[in-house]
Scaffold this active site. Structure first.
Site, PDB file in Angstrom:
ATOM      1  N   HIS A 177       7.668  67.650  38.523  1.00 41.83           N
ATOM      2  CA  HIS A 177       6.791  67.619  39.698  1.00 41.83           C
ATOM      3  C   HIS A 177       7.530  67.428  41.018  1.00 41.83           C
ATOM      4  O   HIS A 177       7.243  68.114  41.997  1.00 41.83           O
ATOM      5  CB  HIS A 177       5.744  66.521  39.531  1.00 41.83           C
ATOM      6  CG  HIS A 177       4.756  66.449  40.655  1.00 41.83           C
ATOM      7  ND1 HIS A 177       4.026  67.537  41.075  1.00 41.83           N
ATOM      8  CD2 HIS A 177       4.382  65.411  41.461  1.00 41.83           C
ATOM      9  CE1 HIS A 177       3.246  67.174  42.081  1.00 41.83           C
ATOM     10  NE2 HIS A 177       3.442  65.900  42.336  1.00 41.83           N
ATOM     11  N   SER A 184       2.779  67.654  47.007  1.00 41.89           N
ATOM     12  CA  SER A 184       1.700  67.240  46.117  1.00 41.89           C
ATOM     13  C   SER A 184       0.402  67.049  46.914  1.00 41.89           C
ATOM     14  O   SER A 184      -0.080  68.000  47.524  1.00 41.89           O
ATOM     15  CB  SER A 184       2.117  65.973  45.363  1.00 41.89           C
ATOM     16  OG  SER A 184       1.250  65.710  44.286  1.00 41.89           O
ATOM     17  N   ASP A 210       6.065  71.521  35.815  1.00 41.73           N
ATOM     18  CA  ASP A 210       5.267  70.483  36.464  1.00 41.73           C
ATOM     19  C   ASP A 210       4.008  70.217  35.647  1.00 41.73           C
ATOM     20  O   ASP A 210       3.127  71.070  35.550  1.00 41.73           O
ATOM     21  CB  ASP A 210       4.900  70.931  37.884  1.00 41.73           C
ATOM     22  CG  ASP A 210       4.241  69.844  38.721  1.00 41.73           C
ATOM     23  OD1 ASP A 210       3.742  68.866  38.132  1.00 41.73           O
ATOM     24  OD2 ASP A 210       4.234  69.989  39.953  1.00 41.73           O
TER      25      ASP A 210
END
Length: 271
Positions: free
Chosen positions: A244, A107, A214
């Site tokens: 995610h 991320s 996601d």
């Protein structure tokens, strides 16, 4: 689970706490780079898998995150975070001279890892980007339109189809549950542009993993960013239905099998 110990050092701005999952005779050093608002302690399962695969694992809590010092989730310049991660890499190299290094970023950690590869990729054996914030991330311009960004808490259900992951996240006192800081959003915007304009990863073996479902960092925004920086050796894995946090998904072992198989291939090419 593999045992770990903490290590602290003076970072670029604040005192940084890092975690080390040791391995007496590792085949490689893995540097884990966590995401926004979380901390490296959420990667125990990933670290355990990597240690059993032959890695010594290192990972910092970024400034303003987890057990590290600094105003919560305040990052004014991601170049400083990259420098702190480089300190962690040097720690791993000092512990294990001559052992190849793999960087794994998730991320926001994917953003940091991508910039890291542009600055320090010549010294790496491989790079793994998980759900990376790269290319475009719609939440940044949306929130920067406000003088004071409104609170936009992450819906824990968007993290994983394993809802216990979201429950633990919501109850974790080391996770930030408040709003973005404007300076941090500005730093995201600056670094997304910097990465886009700073060249490719060259010959660095790179694995990109992403959840098809996601909602936090949609794949459609990340794909142009990956395409802009990809070098000659990119492997892509998109997991149908995954959200995610693919390292915490219901098929996390499949994902980590793909990561370790990729690392094996990268190490065999480097030897």
């Amino acid at each position: 689970m593999a045992q770990s110990r903490e290590h602290t050092f003076s970072g670029t701005r604040d005192r940084i706490t890092a975690r080390v999952w040791p391995n007496e005779r590792p085949r490689y050093v893995a540097v884990l780079v966590h995401g926004y608002g979380e901390h490296i302690g959420r990667y125990e399962y990933v670290a355990d898998r990597l240690v059993r695969h032959g890695a010594a694992v290192y990972g910092p809590d970024h400034m303003g995150h987890g057990r590290s010092e600094g105003d919560r989730v305040l990052i004014e310049d991601f170049e400083d975070v990259v420098t702190d991660v480089h300190t962690v890499e040097r720690l791993g190299r000092a512990d294990h001279p001559g052992v190849p290094v793999v960087v794994i970023g998730h991320s926001m950690g994917g953003l940091i890892a991508a910039r890291y590869a542009q600055r320090h990729g010549a010294g790496l054996a491989a790079l793994v980007l998980s759900g990376p914030v790269i290319g475009s991330w719609a939440i940044v311009p949306e929130l920067l339109a406000y003088e004071e960004p409104p609170g936009t808490p992450i819906d824990p259900a968007t993290l994983s189809r394993d809802l216990s992951v979201g429950t633990a996240y919501a109850a974790d006192p080391l996770v930030w549950h408040g709003p973005f800081k404007r300076a941090t959003l500005e730093a995201f915007a600056t670094t997304l542009a910097t990465i886009a304009g700073s060249g490719t990863f060259g010959s660095l073996p790179t694995l990109w993993v992403h959840g098809e479902a996601d909602e936090l960092v949609p794949i459609a925004g990340s794909r142009p960013g990956v395409e802009a920086v990809r070098g000659a050796d990119l492997t892509e894995r998109v997991y149908p239905g995954a959200r995610h946090e693919v390292f915490n998904e219901t098929n996390k072992d499949e994902v980590l099998d793909d990561v370790t198989a990729f690392v094996d291939r990268a190490l065999s090419r480097a030897s």
